[in-house]
Design a protein around this motif. Structure first.
Motif, PDB file in Angstrom:
ATOM      1  N   ALA A 155       0.692 -24.638 -39.160  1.00  0.00           N
ATOM      2  CA  ALA A 155       1.200 -25.229 -40.228  1.00  0.00           C
ATOM      3  C   ALA A 155       0.875 -24.578 -41.690  1.00  0.00           C
ATOM      4  O   ALA A 155       1.916 -24.565 -42.356  1.00  0.00           O
ATOM      5  CB  ALA A 155       0.666 -26.888 -40.227  1.00  0.00           C
ATOM      6  N   ILE A 156      -0.348 -24.151 -41.814  1.00  0.00           N
ATOM      7  CA  ILE A 156      -0.403 -23.267 -43.059  1.00  0.00           C
ATOM      8  C   ILE A 156       0.507 -22.167 -43.217  1.00  0.00           C
ATOM      9  O   ILE A 156       1.122 -21.912 -44.268  1.00  0.00           O
ATOM     10  CB  ILE A 156      -1.957 -23.111 -43.176  1.00  0.00           C
ATOM     11  N   CYS A 157       0.488 -21.286 -42.161  1.00  0.00           N
ATOM     12  CA  CYS A 157       1.434 -19.954 -42.001  1.00  0.00           C
ATOM     13  C   CYS A 157       2.572 -20.501 -42.270  1.00  0.00           C
ATOM     14  O   CYS A 157       3.556 -19.884 -42.965  1.00  0.00           O
ATOM     15  CB  CYS A 157       1.035 -19.463 -40.658  1.00  0.00           C
ATOM     16  N   LEU A 215       7.315 -18.158 -49.758  1.00  0.00           N
ATOM     17  CA  LEU A 215       7.593 -16.937 -49.608  1.00  0.00           C
ATOM     18  C   LEU A 215       9.107 -16.645 -49.686  1.00  0.00           C
ATOM     19  O   LEU A 215       9.655 -15.989 -50.542  1.00  0.00           O
ATOM     20  CB  LEU A 215       6.918 -16.023 -48.765  1.00  0.00           C
ATOM     21  N   ALA A 216       9.688 -17.282 -48.685  1.00  0.00           N
ATOM     22  CA  ALA A 216      11.234 -17.080 -48.611  1.00  0.00           C
ATOM     23  C   ALA A 216      11.924 -17.537 -49.846  1.00  0.00           C
ATOM     24  O   ALA A 216      12.704 -16.851 -50.186  1.00  0.00           O
ATOM     25  CB  ALA A 216      11.655 -17.784 -47.148  1.00  0.00           C
ATOM     26  N   LEU A 217      11.624 -18.754 -50.250  1.00  0.00           N
ATOM     27  CA  LEU A 217      12.162 -19.481 -51.264  1.00  0.00           C
ATOM     28  C   LEU A 217      11.958 -18.577 -52.727  1.00  0.00           C
ATOM     29  O   LEU A 217      12.733 -18.525 -53.555  1.00  0.00           O
ATOM     30  CB  LEU A 217      11.510 -20.638 -51.606  1.00  0.00           C
ATOM     31  N   GLY A 263      14.829 -16.403 -54.756  1.00  0.00           N
ATOM     32  CA  GLY A 263      15.208 -16.877 -56.061  1.00  0.00           C
ATOM     33  C   GLY A 263      15.330 -18.538 -56.247  1.00  0.00           C
ATOM     34  O   GLY A 263      15.870 -18.763 -57.455  1.00  0.00           O
ATOM     35  N   LYS A 264      14.925 -19.216 -55.253  1.00  0.00           N
ATOM     36  CA  LYS A 264      15.329 -20.832 -55.254  1.00  0.00           C
ATOM     37  C   LYS A 264      14.096 -21.427 -55.958  1.00  0.00           C
ATOM     38  O   LYS A 264      14.184 -22.579 -56.193  1.00  0.00           O
ATOM     39  CB  LYS A 264      15.723 -21.176 -54.079  1.00  0.00           C
ATOM     40  N   LEU A 265      12.895 -20.802 -55.918  1.00  0.00           N
ATOM     41  CA  LEU A 265      11.608 -21.026 -56.538  1.00  0.00           C
ATOM     42  C   LEU A 265      11.149 -20.393 -57.509  1.00  0.00           C
ATOM     43  O   LEU A 265      10.948 -19.310 -57.407  1.00  0.00           O
ATOM     44  CB  LEU A 265      10.613 -21.263 -55.326  1.00  0.00           C
ATOM     45  N   SER A 266      10.948 -20.969 -58.792  1.00  0.00           N
ATOM     46  CA  SER A 266      10.741 -20.133 -60.008  1.00  0.00           C
ATOM     47  C   SER A 266       9.746 -20.952 -60.705  1.00  0.00           C
ATOM     48  O   SER A 266       9.690 -22.171 -60.418  1.00  0.00           O
ATOM     49  CB  SER A 266      11.770 -19.704 -60.920  1.00  0.00           C
TER      50      SER A 266
END
Length: 227
Positions: free
Chosen positions: A33-35, A42-44, A48-51
């Motif tokens: 679950a943590i991984c 990381l993918a977000l 560029g969807k997470l800033s």
């Protein structure tokens, strides 16, 4: 016992080993679950969807403080329970003393009169057909199944370790000191182990064989050896 293509544990032959395997699977699910969460974040970030502008600093600090604490509690509580179960020895039905030597084991059934023997590895040239090389011994430890067995472990010369994976026991044998562990064999069978502490040139030639048998067979065997 383990085979060449086996990736997991040996089949559990005691309640303690069943609990250990269950805890191992539980810990792996937490790690998975943590991984998964880290890879998702990381993918977000890469997409560029997470800033920093979309996430409030106080909220994210609160999450990464509380969430690890919850994960640690999920791991600590079952771990402490198993540690307590492994350390608890209450009125054993049989007491066995295992003494490590370079490079063989000596056993004493302290509840029975004059029942002591040495256990050496069976040489490959004398090995019967179908037996395991480097794991078979000339005298097996025989215990009654579904009975609480206390094992007192010590050594005569250097450090050794009395370990039988399928029973969930591993105890260091230290010269001048008595350590103890216990197990309950939940089914009849032959369980193999080895010395798990590097103790010299022939460290790999100190196998341990525990045979779990019904009580009538154990009584007849012990009376035969004692006579």
């Amino acid at each position: 016992m383990a085979n060449y293509s086996q990736l997991g544990f040996q089949d559990a032959s005691s309640p303690i080993m069943e609990e250990l395997i269950e805890f191992h699977d539980h810990a792996l699910m937490v790690a998975l679950a943590i991984c998964s969460l880290v890879l998702y974040l990381l993918a977000l970030m890469l997409s560029g969807k997470l800033s920093s502008s979309t996430v409030d600093a106080q909220e994210i600090e609160l999450v990464w403080t509380i969430l690890p604490a919850i994960v640690l509690i999920m791991l600590a509580l079952p771990s402490l329970q198993i540690l307590y179960m492994m350390d608890e020895i209450d009125e054993p039905d049989l007491t066995l003393k295992a003494i490590g030597h370079q490079w063989y084991w000596s056993y004493e059934y302290t509840d029975l009169k004059d029942l002591t023997f040495d256990s050496y590895m069976t040489p490959t040239t004398d090995l019967p057909l179908g037996h395991y090389r480097l794991l078979e011994v000339d005298h097996r430890v025989i215990v009654p199944m579904e009975s609480s067995v206390r094992v007192i472990v010590t050594a005569d010369d250097v450090l050794h370790s009395w370990a039988v994976p399928s029973l969930g026991v591993k105890t260091d044998a230290i010269p001048g000191r008595l350590n103890q562990t216990s197990f309950v064999a939940s089914r009849p069978g032959i369980f193999y182990g080895q010395c798990s502490e590097i103790c010299g040139a022939n460290h790999s030639y100190m196998p341990i064989v525990v045979e779990s048998a019904p009580l009538p067979y154990f009584e007849s065997w012990s009376s035969l050896l004692s006579s």
